[in-house]
Write a protein that holds these residues in place. Structure first.
Motif, mmCIF file in Angstrom:
data_model
loop_
_atom_site.group_PDB
_atom_site.id
_atom_site.type_symbol
_atom_site.label_atom_id
_atom_site.label_comp_id
_atom_site.label_asym_id
_atom_site.label_seq_id
_atom_site.Cartn_x
_atom_site.Cartn_y
_atom_site.Cartn_z
ATOM 1 N N PRO A 101 45.480 41.109 40.275
ATOM 2 C CA PRO A 101 45.438 42.435 40.888
ATOM 3 C C PRO A 101 45.768 42.332 42.373
ATOM 4 N N ARG A 117 33.029 41.866 43.199
ATOM 5 C CA ARG A 117 33.079 41.864 41.740
ATOM 6 C C ARG A 117 33.730 40.561 41.248
ATOM 7 N N ASP A 171 34.539 38.454 37.319
ATOM 8 C CA ASP A 171 34.397 38.520 35.869
ATOM 9 C C ASP A 171 35.151 37.372 35.218
ATOM 10 N N ALA A 172 35.199 37.407 33.921
ATOM 11 C CA ALA A 172 35.826 36.316 33.191
ATOM 12 C C ALA A 172 37.300 36.179 33.558
ATOM 13 N N ALA A 173 37.933 37.319 33.849
ATOM 14 C CA ALA A 173 39.342 37.253 34.222
ATOM 15 C C ALA A 173 39.507 36.439 35.500
ATOM 16 N N MET A 215 31.942 30.278 32.591
ATOM 17 C CA MET A 215 32.204 31.617 33.094
ATOM 18 C C MET A 215 33.382 32.267 32.375
ATOM 19 N N ASP A 239 31.367 34.471 30.309
ATOM 20 C CA ASP A 239 31.052 35.433 31.342
ATOM 21 C C ASP A 239 29.672 35.179 31.953
ATOM 22 N N ARG A 271 27.338 41.101 38.952
ATOM 23 C CA ARG A 271 26.619 41.350 37.714
ATOM 24 C C ARG A 271 26.597 40.094 36.855
#
Lengths: 665, 386
Positions: free
Chosen positions: A118, A198, A200-202, A265, A269, A337
């Motif tokens: 991104p 943030r 995440d797994a990505a 991760m 996750d 999170r």
């Protein structure tokens, strides 16, 4: 002219690196895609200018342009071509330029391969990368400028430090820097994630290849450094727990932990905060390593020059990045999170176990390395924390880790069946015990270390093979099917097994070298013999030889086994006129994986030569193991599949014959 | 000054750097949001699970569990993303312009400023091969030395080569090499007093002005061949002084000064050394307190002087004389100082100034009969030796 162009290119790189922080950073703040889009092109340009500058320095060395101080101090016109090139980074200024070059390279690679990222993340990552580049470019330009000029130029240079006149210099620093600096990418990703708040797994999917690549290079770099020290320093040891070695071991341990937690991760996750912290720690430790080596706090082969201003500057960089990133972590970590829960006995649990021990081991090395420095700074007392401490503490932490290693890959994600895994490892354990008994019987039971060490190594190696056999369903399905399944095991699976096997091989080498090396030290004259193991070495003659920029005094030995002549071996001492320095060139003969190692000391006036000869069984396994680890890592790196941890073990079903799928993406 | 070709290179590089920033600023592009990027990864993951399941590598139950996990992540990615999809996140033209202007100013100005402070555009590059190929009249002493060195490596028994090289080494600040070269010359051409003392001098310079045992041996060898060799005598004096025998040193210097031909270039140094040695030795001279007030050349000065050409040497002497004069103008109560100054001026051929110094000394010590006597004696001495 070339020197000035190189200087100017470096200055332009500094200015560009500032823009690489400011523009994409501003864009990310405002969500402006055009500003964020400047990150990539600036990163390419930054790399191009650093590379240009580096190329200019190489050219100056090749041409022996003695109007450049750095060339005068570290080059000699009679050196062979390869050393003219490698002396570019065989000194403080040049090696820092190489450091920055690698940093620029990684920035450009992130820009090149980060097309699936991104925009905001990519812009932030490159901005953080740019800030590291700014700090180190400023360091090079203001405290370690390789392009300083000298008028009038002398007629000859002062030569490269003779110890560094070795092919090792062509390989070891570039590999090590690719590892050290490669960790900056994971660091930048972690900091960017913290800024964004943030993760995440990505995110783990995107950072995985960078960590893995850095780890592979670091592994090879450390192994190469160890082998180089082994054959060049003439002591015959392969690891000295020297602070400089520790400086490279610490980031390696942290990176190894990071590699494993990132798996959790990506697949589950989970462990997000921990992974981010490890990414920060790994690069921080590589900065600490750079500081220790480059500031002159330590004096060793690696501290080419010492200058307090440099130490203070690097300390400033170190404080800014480590304290800054940790502060950011403290501020933002709570916002990340958490996801993915798992039982203590599971693949995740095993990886947490791995992380705990690796982190503790890193900490033990850190304490052992920094404690003497801190004590000296505080009280002026000089102490050395030596091998006994490290062997006990570090070894003590590594043993349970290595023992647990075969269990990890066999456990299922989320919740595992330890008993079942233990049963599947029965064969490996049984063979390991047999090996231990055989060794103990052969060695008269005099030492527990050797049988236990060998057993552990066997357990790890066979355990890694068990993992592959399990995946192929060996013995449960027909040979043909299991062969097909074996071919279908993802490359990351092979990577894991091979890397773990590498650890076992390395351990095997360490145990063999430590337990069964034989050493003979004697002062002999021409015609005398000494015995080492089953071989007899006879000093046949001493002769003088002339190299391009050195003179050598060579001791020629004849090797005999029993009465059979087995060729000759040459060990020598070289004297380099320009620096009035000498080096020891050990004579090494390789028999399979074992080596005969002979080094000679200065000749006395009455013709006596001190000879140190040792036979080191299976010593090559130490480095070969590291290379195997790196191969495993590289194999895993080529596996571009996306990884999702499939929870819950289930009864396997026969597979349909299908060709291997092309990797996704 | 900066040459045209260098300037062109710099201009092109600056333009390239600016372009790297301006080019992306000129493009319009849509934002690739985190959501799309995440979803792309998850979609790929789903596709992969499907493929694995079909090929039989993943049992259906596991595949289903994994699919659910990925679906959960997709939902999470969706939920966390509302705030980012902000319509205000459009590219703003003013920001682009500001960035472009900043780049256009910062890149050339920053680079030029830093280069101005750090660069040395006036020094041309000089690859070794080019220097070796250049005609020898370029004044590149280092290369001339190197040529002689290379020649000597081929013809190690060319004593004249070493003899030529030695003083050049000394001037280039390589006293060790100088000593070695003279040693070779002695080996090949045979010893002379001149060579031995030249070697001793090089050793003294290498030892930072200290006359080492090695150097003393060299001077003794020189004096054995020629007891009047002035350089060897001078350094024997310095050695005596350094060994704490100032009286002996003064005797040597006195003899050297007396034997020296008129106008010998080393005379001022000898006289200065003599004055110093006398000050240290003589009971008639001022006691210890006066010693710092009469600084002769220090060890470092001697070393520097030895390494200098005759011209440089007189410049150094000139500087010392000027310093002495300045000090005496401030504090005229230093008889030795005045006498030394007068002697120095005489040596430098400036008899008027020497007379001036004598006059000033008389004025400063007009009530001191003993001092006046010494001044008279000195004046006579100067008139004779001058």
């Amino acid at each position: 002219m070339i020197a000035e162009i190189g200087q100017y290119a470096l200055i332009l790189a500094l200015v560009l690196s500032l823009l690489q922080v400011a523009l994409p950073g501003w864009g990310a703040l405002k969500g402006d895609p055009v500003l964020m889009g400047t990150a990539g092109p600036i990163a390419f340009a930054l790399f191009a200018f650093i590379a240009f500058s580096f190329g200019a320095l190489v050219q100056l060395y090749l041409a022996s342009d003695f109007t450049v101080l750095n060339v005068v101090e570290n080059s000699h016109s009679q050196m062979p071509l390869i050393y003219k090139i490698t002396s570019t980074w065989g000194n403080h200024e040049g090696s820092m330029l190489l450091w920055v070059l690698v940093l620029g390279l990684f920035g450009a690679l992130v820009a090149l391969f980060g097309t699936n990222l991104p925009d905001r993340l990519k812009a932030l990552v490159l901005a953080v990368q740019g800030s590291i580049a700014t700090a180190f470019l400023a360091f090079v330009i203001f405290t370690s400028n390789p392009f300083l000029r000298l008028v009038p130029p002398p007629g000859e240079g002062r030569d490269l430090n003779p110890i560094l006149q070795d092919p090792g210099l062509a390989i070891h620093p570039p590999l090590l820097y690719l590892g050290y600096v490669g960790l900056s990418v994971s660091f930048s990703f972690a900091v960017a994630a913290l800024i964004e708040g943030r993760i995440d797994a990505a995110w783990a999917r995107w950072t995985r290849p960078w960590t893995l690549a850095a780890w592979v290079f670091l592994t090879l770099g450390i192994a190469m450094g160890s082998y180089w020290a082994y054959y060049e320093l003439g002591w015959g040891g392969w690891w000295f727990w020297d602070p400089v070695e520790n400086a490279s071991l610490m980031p390696w341990l942290a990176a190894t932990a990071l590699l494993h937690s990132a798996v959790v991760m990506e697949k589950r996750d989970a462990l997000k905060v921990w992974t981010v912290l490890l990414a920060i720690l790994a690069f921080s430790l590589s900065l600490v390593g750079t500081f220790l080596v480059r500031s002159g706090v330590l004096t060793s082969v690696h501290a080419f020059a010492t200058d307090p201003a440099r130490g203070v500057f690097i300390l400033g960089i170190l404080t800014f990045f480590i304290a800054g990133s940790l502060a950011l972590f403290a501020l933002r970590a709570s916002e990340l999170r958490q996801g993915g829960i798992f039982a203590p006995v599971s693949r995740e649990g095993a990886l947490v176990f791995n992380n705990l021990f690796l982190t503790a081991a890193t900490f033990s090395v850190l304490v052992g390395t920094l404690y003497p420095l801190a004590l000296e700074a505080a009280t002026g007392a000089k102490i050395t924390v030596g091998p006994p401490y490290f062997n006990l503490v570090f070894g003590g932490l590594m043993l349970p880790l290595v023992f647990a290693m075969p269990f990890g890959p066999l456990l299922a994600w989320k919740r595992g069946d330890l008993l079942g895994v233990a049963q599947r490892l029965m064969l490996a354990a049984g063979l390991a015990v047999v090996a231990a008994v055989v060794i103990a019987a052969a060695a008269d039971g005099s030492s527990v270390f050797a049988p236990v060490g060998i057993a552990l190594a066997c357990f790890v190696i066979i355990g890694a093979l068990t993992d592959l056999a399990e995946r192929a369903g060996l013995g449960k399905v027909s040979a043909k099917v299991s062969l097909r399944r074996l071919a279908g095991v993802p490359r990351s699976g092979y990577g894991t097994a091979i890397a773990h096997m590498g650890v076992g091989l390395c351990l095997l080498g360490i145990v063999c070298e430590a337990s069964w090396s034989t050493e003979t030290i004697a002062s002999i004259r021409v015609g005398d013999s000494l015995k080492v193991g089953t071989r007899t070495l006879t000093l046949e003659r001493m002769e003088n030889r002339t190299g391009p920029n050195f003179r050598a005094r060579v001791a020629v030995f004849a090797i005999r086994e029993g009465a059979v002549a087995k060729g000759t071996l040459e060990a020598s001492r070289r004297t380099f006129a320009a620096r009035q320095m000498g080096t020891t060139e050990a004579g090494i003969r390789t028999y399979g994986l074992s080596q005969l190692y002979v080094s000679v000391a200065e000749e006395t006036a009455d013709g006596h030569v001190s000879v140190r000869a040792s036979y080191k069984p299976r010593v090559l396994l130490i480095w070969l193991g590291a290379v195997v680890m790196a191969i495993g890592g590289a194999l895993s790196l080529t596996d571009r599949r996306l990884r999702v941890g499939a929870p819950k073990p289930a009864a396997r079903r026969p597979a349909k014959p299908e060709p291997r799928p092309v990797p996704a993406e | 000054m900066i040459s045209a070709s260098l300037f062109t290179a710099f201009a092109l590089m600056t333009a390239a750097a600016a372009l790297a920033v301006l080019w992306p600023l000129g493009r319009t592009r849509a934002l690739k949001g985190a959501r799309e990027a995440d979803l792309a990864v998850y979609r790929d993951q789903l596709a992969e699970i499907g493929r694995d399941r079909e090929s039989g590598r993943l049992p259906p139950e596991q595949a289903e569990a994994a699919r659910i996990e990925v679906a959960r992540r997709i939902l999470a990615a969706d939920a966390g993303r509302e705030t980012v999809a902000d319509p205000a996140a459009a590219p703003a033209t003013w920001r682009r312009r500001a960035a472009a202007v900043a780049a256009l100013i910062l890149i050339p100005a920053g680079a030029a400023g830093l280069y101005g402070a750090l660069g040395s555009p006036e020094i041309p590059g000089a690859p070794l091969a080019e220097r070796l190929a250049a005609p020898p009249d370029r004044g590149d002493i280092a290369i001339l030395v190197r040529r002689v060195e290379d020649h000597l490596a081929q013809n190690p028994n060319d004593g004249n080569g070493y003899e030529i090289l030695a003083p050049v080494y000394l001037r280039l600040g390589r006293p060790d090499d100088a000593a070695r070269a003279i040693g070779e010359a002695i080996r090949i051409l045979g010893p002379t007093a001149e060579r031995h003392s030249a070697r001793g001098e090089a050793l003294v310079v290498a030892g930072n002005g200290l006359v080492s045992a090695d150097a003393q041996r060299a001077f003794k060898a020189a004096l054995a061949l020629d007891p009047k060799e002035p350089r060897a005598l001078f350094f024997s004096g310095v050695a005596a002084e350094q060994d704490g025998r100032p009286a002996q040193a003064a005797a040597i210097f006195r003899r050297l000064a007396a034997e020296a031909p008129a106008g010998a270039p080393y005379l001022p140094m000898v006289r200065a050394a003599l004055a110093r040695a006398e000050a240290e030795a003589g009971p008639g001279a001022a006691p210890a307190a006066a010693a710092p007030a009469a600084p002769g050349p220090s060890a470092a000065d001697v070393q520097a002087a030895a390494a200098m050409s005759a011209q440089d040497r007189s410049a150094m002497v000139r500087g010392m004389v000027d310093r002495l004069e300045a000090r005496l103008t401030e504090d005229p109560n230093d008889l030795d100082g005045w006498l030394r100054l007068a002697r120095a001026f005489t040596v430098l051929g400036e008899t008027d100034k020497a007379q001036g110094a004598i006059k000033a000394a008389r004025a400063a010590f007009k009530d001191n009969q003993e001092a006046l006597g010494r001044i008279d004696a000195a004046e006579k001495d100067l008139a004779r030796g001058g």
